[in-house]
Design an enzyme around this catalytic site. Sequence first.
Site, mmCIF file in Angstrom:
data_model
loop_
_atom_site.group_PDB
_atom_site.id
_atom_site.type_symbol
_atom_site.label_atom_id
_atom_site.label_comp_id
_atom_site.label_asym_id
_atom_site.label_seq_id
_atom_site.Cartn_x
_atom_site.Cartn_y
_atom_site.Cartn_z
ATOM 1 N N GLU A 1 8.667 -0.377 -4.971
ATOM 2 C CA GLU A 1 8.381 1.049 -5.233
ATOM 3 C C GLU A 1 9.614 1.778 -5.744
ATOM 4 O O GLU A 1 10.712 1.485 -5.291
ATOM 5 C CB GLU A 1 7.922 1.715 -3.930
ATOM 6 C CG GLU A 1 6.603 1.171 -3.453
ATOM 7 C CD GLU A 1 6.196 1.707 -2.084
ATOM 8 O OE1 GLU A 1 6.826 2.674 -1.591
ATOM 9 O OE2 GLU A 1 5.268 1.146 -1.507
ATOM 10 N N ARG B 1 2.971 -2.188 4.018
ATOM 11 C CA ARG B 1 4.153 -2.253 3.169
ATOM 12 C C ARG B 1 3.837 -3.203 2.011
ATOM 13 O O ARG B 1 3.124 -4.193 2.202
ATOM 14 C CB ARG B 1 5.367 -2.796 3.944
ATOM 15 C CG ARG B 1 5.982 -1.806 4.909
ATOM 16 C CD ARG B 1 6.743 -0.706 4.174
ATOM 17 N NE ARG B 1 7.389 0.242 5.083
ATOM 18 C CZ ARG B 1 6.839 1.385 5.492
ATOM 19 N NH1 ARG B 1 5.645 1.732 5.078
ATOM 20 N NH2 ARG B 1 7.514 2.205 6.277
ATOM 21 N N HIS C 1 2.120 5.721 -2.559
ATOM 22 C CA HIS C 1 2.586 5.712 -1.152
ATOM 23 C C HIS C 1 2.425 7.087 -0.492
ATOM 24 O O HIS C 1 3.408 7.742 -0.124
ATOM 25 C CB HIS C 1 4.057 5.250 -1.068
ATOM 26 C CG HIS C 1 4.417 4.738 0.301
ATOM 27 N ND1 HIS C 1 5.391 3.809 0.522
ATOM 28 C CD2 HIS C 1 3.916 5.033 1.533
ATOM 29 C CE1 HIS C 1 5.489 3.559 1.831
ATOM 30 N NE2 HIS C 1 4.593 4.302 2.463
#
Length: 328
Positions: free
Chosen positions: A269, A240, A287
């Site tokens: 993000e 993360r 991602h």
Amino acid sequence: MAAAISSEKIDLVIYGPHKPIVDNGFSDQFVLHKFETRGDLDRLNPAVAEKVRGIAVTYNSVRGDKAMLAQFPKLEIVSSFGVGYDHIDAAYAAEHNIVVANTPDVLTEEVADIALGLLIATLREFVKADRYLRSGLWTTQQFPLSVGSLRDRKVGMVGMGRIGQAIGRRLEACRVPVVYHSRHPAEGVSYKHYPDLIEMAKAVDTLVLIVPGGASTANMINAEVMKALGPRGVIINVARGSVIDEQALIAALKSGTILSAGLDVFANEPTVPDELKAMQNVVLLPHIGSASVVTRNAMDQLVVDNLKTWFAGKPPLTPVAETPAKGR
Ligand code: A2R
């Protein structure tokens, strides 16, 4: 809590981006209420909220925080997409007898592939080389030799769970030595365990991050860790964005405190700092750790199956540690 094996309809909220497998995955025993965004959900009719017993969260771009969960007095289960569930308040759920389920295992190998691919792409500068070829430069001169190589590396894994072990297997096949840091030694794992992250960073030149997000890991890869890793240091993050102090990383990459980084996840993000985008010694991915059709379909199906299993009176297939759904 008794199971609902009856003709009574079961009201579910589907929260997040549309997913055909989720949208079409339930029989007419279920009544689906679909909300793509928090703004949509804020328009929820309170009379519907009263009846809702299950929620499917279809992506981690929407949050199952306390305020969201508290709208549903009869809520029994939240079935969330993804293995990480830092976007769901699992502590609140546990306190209120709500089960949280996630989608582990079905994505393990896919994320491990991305981790190894990103490590090699970062060391051997695939993206820079691709740009070089497309620009026509190869016709006039050879691409410069890469400073990085997998050949002389020692990898320190941060996290040695399901995905960490799958990455370890890949590194072993590449004949790269592996050690790891986690809070407790991982069962059945023979790599050297470092209870102290700084000690491990001093002993290796590469960190691969694969721990959960959330408070316990926030900014754990800080300036001190990067300094300990040193000027040959490479950091790969498939965990993360919150796990790395992003500003400290930018500073370390700029100053040469570490060599390079491969990042699939970011603090905010889908916004990525311009400073990172301007750097040549990073590889940046949007991602995509689990983002293949086959794996995302399996994850969507598990979101559905956790709910169906629960409402068939059985324990969910993959509850999270905070809400193990005992006694069902
Ligand atoms: O610390 P331990 O002994 O619980 O080991 C877990 C480690 N871990 C941590 N290590 C250091 N400091 C922490 N605060 C900390 N919290 C957890 O991370 C274990 O070795 C690993 C997590 O493994 P699993 O629960 O099996 O998760 P999996 O499937 O490998 O996925 C890891 C993460 C997800 O949560 C997503 O954020 C990401 O990968 O895609």
